[in-house]
Design a protein around this motif. Sequence first.
Motif, PDB file in Angstrom:
ATOM      1  N   MET A   1      19.653  17.684  74.768  1.00  0.00           N
ATOM      2  CA  MET A   1      19.822  16.807  73.604  1.00  0.00           C
ATOM      3  C   MET A   1      20.928  17.359  72.717  1.00  0.00           C
ATOM      4  SD  MET A   1      15.835  16.035  72.511  1.00  0.00           S
ATOM      5  CE  MET A   1      15.734  17.429  71.460  1.00  0.00           C
ATOM      6  N   ASP A   2      21.625  16.476  72.061  1.00  0.00           N
ATOM      7  CA  ASP A   2      22.657  16.879  71.110  1.00  0.00           C
ATOM      8  C   ASP A   2      22.054  16.821  69.707  1.00  0.00           C
ATOM      9  OD1 ASP A   2      25.079  17.619  70.032  1.00  0.00           O
ATOM     10  OD2 ASP A   2      25.853  15.562  69.991  1.00  0.00           O
ATOM     11  N   VAL A   3      21.131  17.745  69.436  1.00  0.00           N
ATOM     12  CA  VAL A   3      20.418  17.766  68.162  1.00  0.00           C
ATOM     13  C   VAL A   3      20.496  19.181  67.595  1.00  0.00           C
ATOM     14  CG1 VAL A   3      18.195  17.395  67.018  1.00  0.00           C
ATOM     15  CG2 VAL A   3      18.839  15.963  68.961  1.00  0.00           C
TER      16      VAL A   3
ATOM     17  N   GLY B   1      18.893  10.330  57.360  1.00  0.00           N
ATOM     18  CA  GLY B   1      18.698  11.631  57.979  1.00  0.00           C
ATOM     19  C   GLY B   1      17.224  11.894  58.224  1.00  0.00           C
ATOM     20  N   LEU B   2      16.900  12.319  59.443  1.00  0.00           N
ATOM     21  CA  LEU B   2      15.516  12.602  59.814  1.00  0.00           C
ATOM     22  C   LEU B   2      15.379  14.065  60.199  1.00  0.00           C
ATOM     23  CD1 LEU B   2      14.861   9.427  62.006  1.00  0.00           C
ATOM     24  CD2 LEU B   2      14.305   9.759  59.586  1.00  0.00           C
ATOM     25  N   ILE B   3      14.436  14.740  59.575  1.00  0.00           N
ATOM     26  CA  ILE B   3      14.168  16.151  59.820  1.00  0.00           C
ATOM     27  C   ILE B   3      12.828  16.235  60.546  1.00  0.00           C
ATOM     28  CG2 ILE B   3      13.765  18.400  58.748  1.00  0.00           C
ATOM     29  CD1 ILE B   3      15.381  17.295  56.285  1.00  0.00           C
ATOM     30  N   PHE B   4      12.861  16.656  61.805  1.00  0.00           N
ATOM     31  CA  PHE B   4      11.661  16.691  62.638  1.00  0.00           C
ATOM     32  C   PHE B   4      11.156  18.117  62.841  1.00  0.00           C
ATOM     33  CE2 PHE B   4      13.409  12.656  64.059  1.00  0.00           C
ATOM     34  CZ  PHE B   4      12.291  11.893  64.365  1.00  0.00           C
ATOM     35  N   ASP B   5       9.851  18.278  62.772  1.00  0.00           N
ATOM     36  CA  ASP B   5       9.172  19.461  63.278  1.00  0.00           C
ATOM     37  C   ASP B   5       9.132  19.312  64.801  1.00  0.00           C
ATOM     38  OD1 ASP B   5       7.443  21.807  63.283  1.00  0.00           O
ATOM     39  OD2 ASP B   5       5.790  20.426  63.674  1.00  0.00           O
TER      40      ASP B   5
ATOM     41  N   PHE C   1      21.074   7.094  62.697  1.00  0.00           N
ATOM     42  CA  PHE C   1      20.401   8.222  62.057  1.00  0.00           C
ATOM     43  C   PHE C   1      21.059   9.534  62.465  1.00  0.00           C
ATOM     44  CE2 PHE C   1      16.703   5.294  61.941  1.00  0.00           C
ATOM     45  CZ  PHE C   1      16.341   5.445  60.611  1.00  0.00           C
ATOM     46  N   LYS C   2      21.127  10.462  61.535  1.00  0.00           N
ATOM     47  CA  LYS C   2      21.432  11.851  61.850  1.00  0.00           C
ATOM     48  C   LYS C   2      20.082  12.547  61.943  1.00  0.00           C
ATOM     49  CE  LYS C   2      25.804  12.050  59.383  1.00  0.00           C
ATOM     50  NZ  LYS C   2      26.512  12.694  58.266  1.00  0.00           N
ATOM     51  N   THR C   3      19.963  13.471  62.885  1.00  0.00           N
ATOM     52  CA  THR C   3      18.688  14.162  63.070  1.00  0.00           C
ATOM     53  C   THR C   3      18.906  15.662  63.129  1.00  0.00           C
ATOM     54  OG1 THR C   3      18.850  13.929  65.476  1.00  0.00           O
ATOM     55  CG2 THR C   3      17.579  12.235  64.295  1.00  0.00           C
TER      56      THR C   3
ATOM     57  N   LEU D   1      22.665  17.803  57.840  1.00  0.00           N
ATOM     58  CA  LEU D   1      22.712  16.342  57.795  1.00  0.00           C
ATOM     59  C   LEU D   1      23.816  15.824  56.870  1.00  0.00           C
ATOM     60  CD1 LEU D   1      18.881  15.548  57.539  1.00  0.00           C
ATOM     61  CD2 LEU D   1      20.349  15.244  59.555  1.00  0.00           C
ATOM     62  N   GLY D   2      24.344  16.710  56.033  1.00  0.00           N
ATOM     63  CA  GLY D   2      25.343  16.290  55.052  1.00  0.00           C
ATOM     64  C   GLY D   2      24.724  15.495  53.913  1.00  0.00           C
TER      65      GLY D   2
END
Length: 188
Positions: A81-83, A29-33, A61-63, A104-105
């Motif tokens: 985007m599907d984010v 899982g990636l958490i982006f600013d 990856f889940k984002t 992200l679970g």
Amino acid sequence: MFEQFFPYGYAQSVFVIDYERLYQLGYRGLIFDVDNTLVHHGDPSNDQVEALFRRLSARGFKTVLLSDNDEPRLEAFTANMDVPFVADAEKPSTKGYEAALRILGLEQEKEKALVIGDQVFTDIRGANASGLASVLVHFIKLPSERRIGKRRYIEKGLLALWRRSKRYYGRLGSIEIQPTAAGEDVFA
């Protein structure tokens, strides 16, 4: 004392991170600013960002986006985007990071999540307070911008301390993509 501001790794931009290496290290899982991490402050998403998120998804990856921006800004940013996103996160408060983990679970598997952002006082400090690994990226600055805020100068000092720290520096190892042939897909 300063450790709360130390990232696990550093990269020049989100586009030179070796995501395959991160996947091999167990991150899922990636958490982006958003602002100054993915695009310049206030800019809309672009083809390069959208292609990155498609490749990350295809890799497994889940984002999620975690931002202090309001919901209308993030809805517009993610229009192509599907984010999912967490708006008004109030970073470095841990509440936004917890919400991102739920999306992200990975609430029970924090060690599989990684935060990517451009500010040590918000993105990195919040990640550390939440028990999450993090990558600091160099903030996006337009060529016409001459000044940077006072906080950026303090960040430089903190990063100098981090680079000298044997315990905290480079906890992820080398995470930047090595130079590749033109057009080579780093996810291959």
